[in-house]
Design a protein around this motif. Structure first.
Motif, PDB file in Angstrom:
ATOM      1  N   LYS A  74      97.584  11.383  85.463  1.00 30.56           N
ATOM      2  CA  LYS A  74      98.759  12.026  85.072  1.00 30.56           C
ATOM      3  C   LYS A  74      99.390  11.486  83.803  1.00 30.56           C
ATOM      4  O   LYS A  74      99.087  10.384  83.290  1.00 30.56           O
ATOM      5  N   GLY A  75      99.738  12.573  82.977  1.00 35.71           N
ATOM      6  CA  GLY A  75     100.276  12.285  81.803  1.00 35.71           C
ATOM      7  C   GLY A  75     100.648  13.574  81.102  1.00 35.71           C
ATOM      8  O   GLY A  75     100.595  14.595  81.508  1.00 35.71           O
ATOM      9  N   ASN A  76     101.283  13.502  79.808  1.00 35.83           N
ATOM     10  CA  ASN A  76     101.703  14.671  78.783  1.00 35.83           C
ATOM     11  C   ASN A  76     100.778  14.856  77.793  1.00 35.83           C
ATOM     12  O   ASN A  76     100.981  15.426  76.733  1.00 35.83           O
ATOM     13  N   GLY A  77      99.341  13.980  77.452  1.00 35.51           N
ATOM     14  CA  GLY A  77      98.735  14.347  76.506  1.00 35.51           C
ATOM     15  C   GLY A  77      98.052  15.768  76.765  1.00 35.51           C
ATOM     16  O   GLY A  77      97.900  16.255  77.840  1.00 35.51           O
ATOM     17  N   LEU A  78      97.398  16.275  75.754  1.00 34.46           N
ATOM     18  CA  LEU A  78      96.743  17.380  75.880  1.00 34.46           C
ATOM     19  C   LEU A  78      95.506  17.385  76.864  1.00 34.46           C
ATOM     20  O   LEU A  78      95.017  18.459  76.974  1.00 34.46           O
ATOM     21  N   ALA A  79      94.937  16.221  76.997  1.00 37.79           N
ATOM     22  CA  ALA A  79      93.826  16.253  77.811  1.00 37.79           C
ATOM     23  C   ALA A  79      94.344  15.807  79.296  1.00 37.79           C
ATOM     24  O   ALA A  79      93.698  15.616  80.283  1.00 37.79           O
ATOM     25  N   GLN A  80      95.559  15.834  79.610  1.00 36.63           N
ATOM     26  CA  GLN A  80      96.234  15.498  80.976  1.00 36.63           C
ATOM     27  C   GLN A  80      97.017  16.465  81.547  1.00 36.63           C
ATOM     28  O   GLN A  80      97.512  17.383  80.773  1.00 36.63           O
ATOM     29  N   LEU A  81      97.210  16.458  82.745  1.00 35.10           N
ATOM     30  CA  LEU A  81      98.273  17.289  83.464  1.00 35.10           C
ATOM     31  C   LEU A  81      99.099  16.439  84.261  1.00 35.10           C
ATOM     32  O   LEU A  81      98.740  15.286  84.722  1.00 35.10           O
ATOM     33  N   SER A  82     100.133  17.069  84.578  1.00 35.18           N
ATOM     34  CA  SER A  82     101.217  16.416  85.297  1.00 35.18           C
ATOM     35  C   SER A  82     101.749  17.218  86.377  1.00 35.18           C
ATOM     36  O   SER A  82     102.552  18.004  86.173  1.00 35.18           O
ATOM     37  N   CYS A  83     101.202  17.484  87.703  1.00 36.24           N
ATOM     38  CA  CYS A  83     101.373  18.331  88.809  1.00 36.24           C
ATOM     39  C   CYS A  83     101.252  19.628  88.178  1.00 36.24           C
ATOM     40  O   CYS A  83     101.940  20.577  88.181  1.00 36.24           O
ATOM     41  N   PRO A  84      99.804  20.051  88.266  1.00 44.84           N
ATOM     42  CA  PRO A  84      99.331  21.319  87.901  1.00 44.84           C
ATOM     43  C   PRO A  84      99.765  22.245  88.953  1.00 44.84           C
ATOM     44  O   PRO A  84      99.480  21.775  90.189  1.00 44.84           O
ATOM     45  N   ARG A  85      99.994  23.611  88.579  1.00 43.89           N
ATOM     46  CA  ARG A  85     100.494  24.454  89.762  1.00 43.89           C
ATOM     47  C   ARG A  85      99.680  25.878  89.474  1.00 43.89           C
ATOM     48  O   ARG A  85      98.519  25.909  89.514  1.00 43.89           O
ATOM     49  N   GLY A  86     100.654  26.859  89.105  1.00 43.64           N
ATOM     50  CA  GLY A  86      99.724  28.162  89.057  1.00 43.64           C
ATOM     51  C   GLY A  86      98.699  28.311  88.010  1.00 43.64           C
ATOM     52  O   GLY A  86      98.622  27.311  87.004  1.00 43.64           O
ATOM     53  N   VAL A  87      97.573  28.676  88.359  1.00 43.68           N
ATOM     54  CA  VAL A  87      96.354  28.932  87.788  1.00 43.68           C
ATOM     55  C   VAL A  87      96.092  30.442  87.491  1.00 43.68           C
ATOM     56  O   VAL A  87      96.136  31.246  88.590  1.00 43.68           O
ATOM     57  N   ILE A  88      95.552  30.585  86.294  1.00 36.01           N
ATOM     58  CA  ILE A  88      94.864  32.156  86.074  1.00 36.01           C
ATOM     59  C   ILE A  88      93.807  31.764  85.150  1.00 36.01           C
ATOM     60  O   ILE A  88      93.908  31.090  84.178  1.00 36.01           O
ATOM     61  N   VAL A  89      92.913  32.948  85.263  1.00 35.95           N
ATOM     62  CA  VAL A  89      91.633  32.822  84.104  1.00 35.95           C
ATOM     63  C   VAL A  89      91.513  34.158  83.508  1.00 35.95           C
ATOM     64  O   VAL A  89      91.510  35.269  84.384  1.00 35.95           O
ATOM     65  N   ASP A  90      91.577  34.305  82.188  1.00 28.07           N
ATOM     66  CA  ASP A  90      91.355  35.505  81.416  1.00 28.07           C
ATOM     67  C   ASP A  90      89.755  35.866  81.298  1.00 28.07           C
ATOM     68  O   ASP A  90      88.834  35.209  82.005  1.00 28.07           O
ATOM     69  N   GLN A  91      89.322  37.007  80.743  1.00 27.79           N
ATOM     70  CA  GLN A  91      88.213  37.587  80.840  1.00 27.79           C
ATOM     71  C   GLN A  91      87.164  36.854  79.928  1.00 27.79           C
ATOM     72  O   GLN A  91      85.733  37.049  80.099  1.00 27.79           O
ATOM     73  N   LEU A  92      87.707  35.892  79.220  1.00 28.82           N
ATOM     74  CA  LEU A  92      86.754  34.685  78.362  1.00 28.82           C
ATOM     75  C   LEU A  92      86.464  33.580  78.895  1.00 28.82           C
ATOM     76  O   LEU A  92      85.687  32.924  78.495  1.00 28.82           O
ATOM     77  N   GLY A  93      87.032  33.561  80.290  1.00 33.33           N
ATOM     78  CA  GLY A  93      87.039  32.068  80.814  1.00 33.33           C
ATOM     79  C   GLY A  93      87.728  30.994  80.600  1.00 33.33           C
ATOM     80  O   GLY A  93      87.637  30.025  81.047  1.00 33.33           O
ATOM     81  N   THR A  94      88.571  31.426  79.828  1.00 31.86           N
ATOM     82  CA  THR A  94      89.851  30.447  79.499  1.00 31.86           C
ATOM     83  C   THR A  94      90.790  30.248  80.752  1.00 31.86           C
ATOM     84  O   THR A  94      91.345  31.320  81.427  1.00 31.86           O
ATOM     85  N   VAL A  95      91.004  29.010  81.213  1.00 29.36           N
ATOM     86  CA  VAL A  95      91.726  28.724  82.282  1.00 29.36           C
ATOM     87  C   VAL A  95      93.204  28.370  81.655  1.00 29.36           C
ATOM     88  O   VAL A  95      93.605  27.576  80.968  1.00 29.36           O
ATOM     89  N   TYR A  96      94.125  29.186  82.317  1.00 31.03           N
ATOM     90  CA  TYR A  96      95.582  28.933  81.976  1.00 31.03           C
ATOM     91  C   TYR A  96      96.270  28.167  83.258  1.00 31.03           C
ATOM     92  O   TYR A  96      96.130  28.709  84.375  1.00 31.03           O
ATOM     93  N   VAL A  97      96.963  27.058  82.932  1.00 33.84           N
ATOM     94  CA  VAL A  97      97.577  26.425  84.161  1.00 33.84           C
ATOM     95  C   VAL A  97      98.913  25.999  83.837  1.00 33.84           C
ATOM     96  O   VAL A  97      99.358  25.885  82.594  1.00 33.84           O
ATOM     97  N   VAL A  98      99.818  26.148  84.871  1.00 33.78           N
ATOM     98  CA  VAL A  98     101.153  25.494  84.652  1.00 33.78           C
ATOM     99  C   VAL A  98     101.137  24.209  85.002  1.00 33.78           C
ATOM    100  O   VAL A  98     101.117  23.756  86.060  1.00 33.78           O
ATOM    101  N   ASP A  99     101.686  23.388  83.937  1.00 35.33           N
ATOM    102  CA  ASP A  99     101.807  22.188  84.020  1.00 35.33           C
ATOM    103  C   ASP A  99     103.182  21.707  84.292  1.00 35.33           C
ATOM    104  O   ASP A  99     104.146  21.395  83.349  1.00 35.33           O
TER     105      ASP A  99
END
Length: 484
Positions: A393-418
């Motif tokens: 858990k944290g706020n660095g760019l390699a960390q998440l704190s309570c990930p929620r919504g997630v969606i993936v685009d056609q390039l395979g990039t994962v978008y996550v609500v932190d």
């Protein structure tokens, strides 16, 4: 084409200084003579572009006149004709069977009745009968009556198997091609409020801690799980208020009620909504139009997130059993596709899975909330792959704190609500850390801020919609057209 003159540069062609001009397009310099040649070459390239344009226009005209639609329309017509033929054939067979059996049954009764009539006539003429004969004839009449009554007990039953497979027009290929997101795509940092933001409340222009969202571009609708109002709202693009399409009758467990619904997806094939009714520990199916109640399709599940695949299966995350199951409508028990090894942080475990997404290859992406990571489970896999977070858990760019919504685009990039970091983070394939695309400006209610965002979705143009839960609003972040 603008030009600037300088005496310090050499001509790109002859390498001489004869008074040179700079092309603002390619930033190269030319002498006057070769500048004219350069312009002629550009004009030639423009001619080629116009020729290509004309060929494409011709192809477009041919598609419009003859069109793939003719083939598809013929397929629809063939399906209609074959379906009607199959219905007529089945109905004819049922009618023939009914009439054949009825006629045979009545004929048999008439034969037995005639035999009884002959016996009665003969015995009356002979005046030769006793009490036992009377009892026998009465019983024969009772039996004949029972046989006749059997006809009224016949019913028409429907098979559980479909006689005709429903067809629908699959426009997913057309829809997805509009969402042109690439590595250079950026989004405007100030969002536009498209629903809510009228203070917390239960009126049709208000929301109360919404959690889930589903975009239907074809209908230009946003479906919102308005959690603390215990309802699902349908919000037309550009509208100032929504319309209740499920729930809205206070918290409860009746089939016309919801209790803290957390997510919603659209099942277009069956024209219904599938709702994660988290407070009642159930999943509900609710017709999209003019329905006063829903149908329970899964019980005893602490549902936190929903998703659908291209085959019409829906997926449910269960934060109690720490697993994700795939279901078909009518199933008694779903199939586990992720988890099943109890709560934990190993690659074959989950810890309170919430929102989920299924791509075209049936891989399931899961916000593994209390492991602070997003997992990808390839179809049939026994363990997942960490595709975002996983560094505590944290706020660095390699960390998440309570990930929620997630969606993936056609390039395979994962978008996550932190969620607790109030930002949206995309992680490209095999990236070690993510980047902030919107939010990340501390907690707040300004247009570039979030207050506990929960879910996200894309529309056809690639604009991002974010459920800004504690600000009681839905925000849209448009693509920065200069970035792509």
């Amino acid at each position: 084409m603008a030009t600037t003159t300088t005496n310090r540069n050499l001509c790109e062609t002859c390498r001489k200084v004869k008074g040179v001009s700079k092309c603002e397009g390619c930033s190269k310099t030319f002498c006057y003579n070769h500048f004219v040649d350069h312009r002629q070459q550009l004009n030639k390239q423009l001619d080629e572009v116009e020729v290509t344009r004309d060929l494409f226009r011709q192809t477009l005209s041919e598609q419009t006149s003859e069109s793939q639609n003719d083939i598809l329309l013929q397929q629809i017509n063939d399906w209609e004709r074959n379906s009607i033929d199959k219905i007529r054939q089945t109905a004819d067979e049922a009618r023939k069977l009914l009439l054949k059996y009825t006629a045979k049954h009545i004929t048999g009764i008439e034969i037995e009745l005639n035999k009884l009539t002959d016996q009665l006539r003969q015995n009356r003429q002979d005046n030769d009968f006793v009490e036992t004969d009377l009892y026998r004839w009465i019983n024969q009449l009772i039996q004949l009556t029972d046989e006749l009554n059997k006809l009224s007990k016949m019913t028409i039953r429907q098979s559980s198997r479909s006689l005709i497979n429903k067809i629908y027009v699959d426009i997913s290929i057309i829809s997805s091609c509009w969402m042109e997101i690439n590595a250079n795509t950026r989004w405007l940092q100030n969002g536009i409020t498209v629903a809510g933001d009228n203070e917390r409340g239960n009126r049709l222009h208000q929301l109360d801690r919404p959690w889930g969202i589903c975009i239907d571009d074809d209908e230009q609708m946003i479906y919102i799980a308005d959690t603390s109002n215990h309802r699902i709202l349908e919000w037309k693009y550009g509208a100032t208020n929504g319309r209740i399409v499920a729930g809205g009758n206070g918290p409860g467990d009746r089939v016309d009620q919801l209790n803290n619904p957390k997510d919603v997806v659209v099942d277009k094939e069956n024209n219904c909504l599938i709702i994660c009714d988290e407070g009642n520990k159930r999943v509900m199916l609710w017709p999209r139009h003019n329905a006063t109640n829903g149908q329970i399709i899964s019980s005893n599940v602490r549902c936190a997130g929903l998703a659908m695949d291209d085959d019409g299966c829906f997926y449910v995350s269960d934060c109690k059993t720490h697993e994700v199951r795939r279901w078909r409508i009518g199933d008694n028990c779903g199939t586990v596709v992720a988890g099943v090894n109890g709560r934990g942080n190993h690659l074959n475990q989950l810890n309170c899975p919430s929102y989920i997404f299924v791509d075209q290859y049936y891989s399931v992406y899961i916000s593994d909330e209390k492991n602070y990571r997003v997992m990808k489970w390839i179809r049939g896999a026994t363990e997942g792959i960490v595709v975002a977070g996983g560094q505590g858990k944290g706020n660095g760019l390699a960390q998440l704190s309570c990930p929620r919504g997630v969606i993936v685009d056609q390039l395979g990039t994962v978008y996550v609500v932190d969620c607790e970091n109030n930002r949206i983070i995309p992680w490209s394939k095999e990236a070690k850390e993510g980047t902030v695309v919107v939010g990340g400006n501390n907690q707040g209610k300004q247009l570039n801020q979030f207050y506990h965002p929960e879910d996200l979705s894309f529309d056809r143009e690639g604009n991002i919609y974010v459920v800004d839960c504690s600000n009681d609003r839905i925000q849209r972040f448009n693509i920065d057209l200069t970035s792509s």
